[in-house]
Design a protein around this motif. Structure first.
Motif, PDB file in Angstrom:
ATOM      1  N   GLU A  26      92.625  12.736 117.861  1.00  0.00           N
ATOM      2  CA  GLU A  26      92.143  11.391 117.564  1.00  0.00           C
ATOM      3  C   GLU A  26      93.323  10.453 117.291  1.00  0.00           C
ATOM      4  O   GLU A  26      93.326   9.303 117.736  1.00  0.00           O
ATOM      5  CB  GLU A  26      91.204  11.408 116.354  1.00  0.00           C
ATOM      6  N   ALA A  27      94.336  10.957 116.615  1.00  0.00           N
ATOM      7  CA  ALA A  27      95.534  10.155 116.348  1.00  0.00           C
ATOM      8  C   ALA A  27      96.218   9.763 117.652  1.00  0.00           C
ATOM      9  O   ALA A  27      96.634   8.614 117.826  1.00  0.00           O
ATOM     10  CB  ALA A  27      96.496  10.927 115.451  1.00  0.00           C
ATOM     11  N   GLN A  28      96.318  10.707 118.588  1.00  0.00           N
ATOM     12  CA  GLN A  28      96.950  10.407 119.877  1.00  0.00           C
ATOM     13  C   GLN A  28      96.147   9.364 120.645  1.00  0.00           C
ATOM     14  O   GLN A  28      96.708   8.447 121.243  1.00  0.00           O
ATOM     15  CB  GLN A  28      97.102  11.677 120.711  1.00  0.00           C
ATOM     16  N   ALA A  29      94.817   9.474 120.614  1.00  0.00           N
ATOM     17  CA  ALA A  29      93.965   8.505 121.303  1.00  0.00           C
ATOM     18  C   ALA A  29      94.126   7.112 120.694  1.00  0.00           C
ATOM     19  O   ALA A  29      94.211   6.116 121.422  1.00  0.00           O
ATOM     20  CB  ALA A  29      92.504   8.953 121.249  1.00  0.00           C
ATOM     21  N   LEU A  30      94.184   7.011 119.366  1.00  0.00           N
ATOM     22  CA  LEU A  30      94.386   5.715 118.716  1.00  0.00           C
ATOM     23  C   LEU A  30      95.761   5.147 119.045  1.00  0.00           C
ATOM     24  O   LEU A  30      95.903   3.940 119.274  1.00  0.00           O
ATOM     25  CB  LEU A  30      94.221   5.840 117.201  1.00  0.00           C
ATOM     26  N   ALA A  31      96.772   6.003 119.074  1.00  0.00           N
ATOM     27  CA  ALA A  31      98.127   5.552 119.415  1.00  0.00           C
ATOM     28  C   ALA A  31      98.170   5.043 120.850  1.00  0.00           C
ATOM     29  O   ALA A  31      98.766   4.000 121.126  1.00  0.00           O
ATOM     30  CB  ALA A  31      99.130   6.686 119.212  1.00  0.00           C
ATOM     31  N   ASP A  32      97.522   5.750 121.770  1.00  0.00           N
ATOM     32  CA  ASP A  32      97.472   5.319 123.171  1.00  0.00           C
ATOM     33  C   ASP A  32      96.784   3.956 123.279  1.00  0.00           C
ATOM     34  O   ASP A  32      97.240   3.071 124.009  1.00  0.00           O
ATOM     35  CB  ASP A  32      96.741   6.343 124.035  1.00  0.00           C
ATOM     36  N   ASN A  33      95.683   3.783 122.561  1.00  0.00           N
ATOM     37  CA  ASN A  33      94.955   2.513 122.574  1.00  0.00           C
ATOM     38  C   ASN A  33      95.814   1.394 121.973  1.00  0.00           C
ATOM     39  O   ASN A  33      95.841   0.279 122.496  1.00  0.00           O
ATOM     40  CB  ASN A  33      93.646   2.662 121.793  1.00  0.00           C
ATOM     41  N   TYR A  34      96.518   1.698 120.904  1.00  0.00           N
ATOM     42  CA  TYR A  34      97.412   0.730 120.251  1.00  0.00           C
ATOM     43  C   TYR A  34      98.472   0.252 121.243  1.00  0.00           C
ATOM     44  O   TYR A  34      98.750  -0.943 121.331  1.00  0.00           O
ATOM     45  CB  TYR A  34      98.058   1.398 119.043  1.00  0.00           C
ATOM     46  N   LEU A  35      99.048   1.177 121.998  1.00  0.00           N
ATOM     47  CA  LEU A  35     100.060   0.808 122.986  1.00  0.00           C
ATOM     48  C   LEU A  35      99.468  -0.015 124.131  1.00  0.00           C
ATOM     49  O   LEU A  35     100.124  -0.911 124.654  1.00  0.00           O
ATOM     50  CB  LEU A  35     100.729   2.069 123.553  1.00  0.00           C
ATOM     51  N   ALA A  36      98.230   0.277 124.498  1.00  0.00           N
ATOM     52  CA  ALA A  36      97.599  -0.424 125.610  1.00  0.00           C
ATOM     53  C   ALA A  36      97.266  -1.875 125.276  1.00  0.00           C
ATOM     54  O   ALA A  36      97.433  -2.759 126.112  1.00  0.00           O
ATOM     55  CB  ALA A  36      96.329   0.308 126.038  1.00  0.00           C
ATOM     56  N   GLY A  38      98.418  -3.528 122.353  1.00  0.00           N
ATOM     57  CA  GLY A  38      99.393  -4.116 121.439  1.00  0.00           C
ATOM     58  C   GLY A  38     100.104  -5.359 121.922  1.00  0.00           C
ATOM     59  O   GLY A  38     100.163  -6.357 121.194  1.00  0.00           O
ATOM     60  N   PRO A  39     100.655  -5.362 123.133  1.00  0.00           N
ATOM     61  CA  PRO A  39     101.390  -6.551 123.585  1.00  0.00           C
ATOM     62  C   PRO A  39     100.530  -7.816 123.627  1.00  0.00           C
ATOM     63  O   PRO A  39     100.992  -8.898 123.280  1.00  0.00           O
ATOM     64  CB  PRO A  39     101.866  -6.162 124.993  1.00  0.00           C
ATOM     65  N   ASP A  40      99.266  -7.686 124.010  1.00  0.00           N
ATOM     66  CA  ASP A  40      98.376  -8.846 124.074  1.00  0.00           C
ATOM     67  C   ASP A  40      97.860  -9.267 122.706  1.00  0.00           C
ATOM     68  O   ASP A  40      97.437 -10.398 122.519  1.00  0.00           O
ATOM     69  CB  ASP A  40      97.177  -8.551 124.983  1.00  0.00           C
ATOM     70  N   ALA A  41      97.898  -8.368 121.742  1.00  0.00           N
ATOM     71  CA  ALA A  41      97.367  -8.651 120.412  1.00  0.00           C
ATOM     72  C   ALA A  41      98.471  -8.953 119.393  1.00  0.00           C
ATOM     73  O   ALA A  41      98.195  -9.068 118.208  1.00  0.00           O
ATOM     74  CB  ALA A  41      96.521  -7.472 119.938  1.00  0.00           C
ATOM     75  N   ASP A  42      99.728  -9.023 119.861  1.00  0.00           N
ATOM     76  CA  ASP A  42     100.862  -9.310 118.988  1.00  0.00           C
ATOM     77  C   ASP A  42     101.025  -8.253 117.885  1.00  0.00           C
ATOM     78  O   ASP A  42     101.345  -8.566 116.751  1.00  0.00           O
ATOM     79  CB  ASP A  42     100.737 -10.709 118.376  1.00  0.00           C
TER      80      ASP A  42
END
Length: 69
Positions: A26-36, A38-42
């Motif tokens: 679950e941590a890896q999935a959240l990290a992947d989503n954060y990276l996806a 992140g740039p658009d959400a600052d």
């Protein structure tokens, strides 16, 4: 039961708490989503992701490092 808290850590020591996780997958999935998104959400640009877990003393004293996907 909560496994730990996922944290994004910047190279300069800044950090952003992402959320509670129940396991490493679950941590890896959240990290992947954060990276996806992140740039658009600052979001903070992470240098690494860490899972902070409770140690024997009760506080969040154990730190696991996640690898980038």
């Amino acid at each position: 039961m909560e496994y730990g808290i996922l944290v994004a850590v910047a190279e300069d020591g800044g950090f952003q708490i992402i959320g509670a996780v129940d396991n490493r997958e679950e941590a890896q999935a959240l990290a992947d989503n954060y990276l996806a998104i992140g740039p658009d959400a600052d979001y903070l640009a992470p240098w690494e992701f860490q899972i902070h877990r409770r140690g024997n003393g009760g506080g969040y004293t154990v730190i696991d490092h996640l690898m980038f996907a």
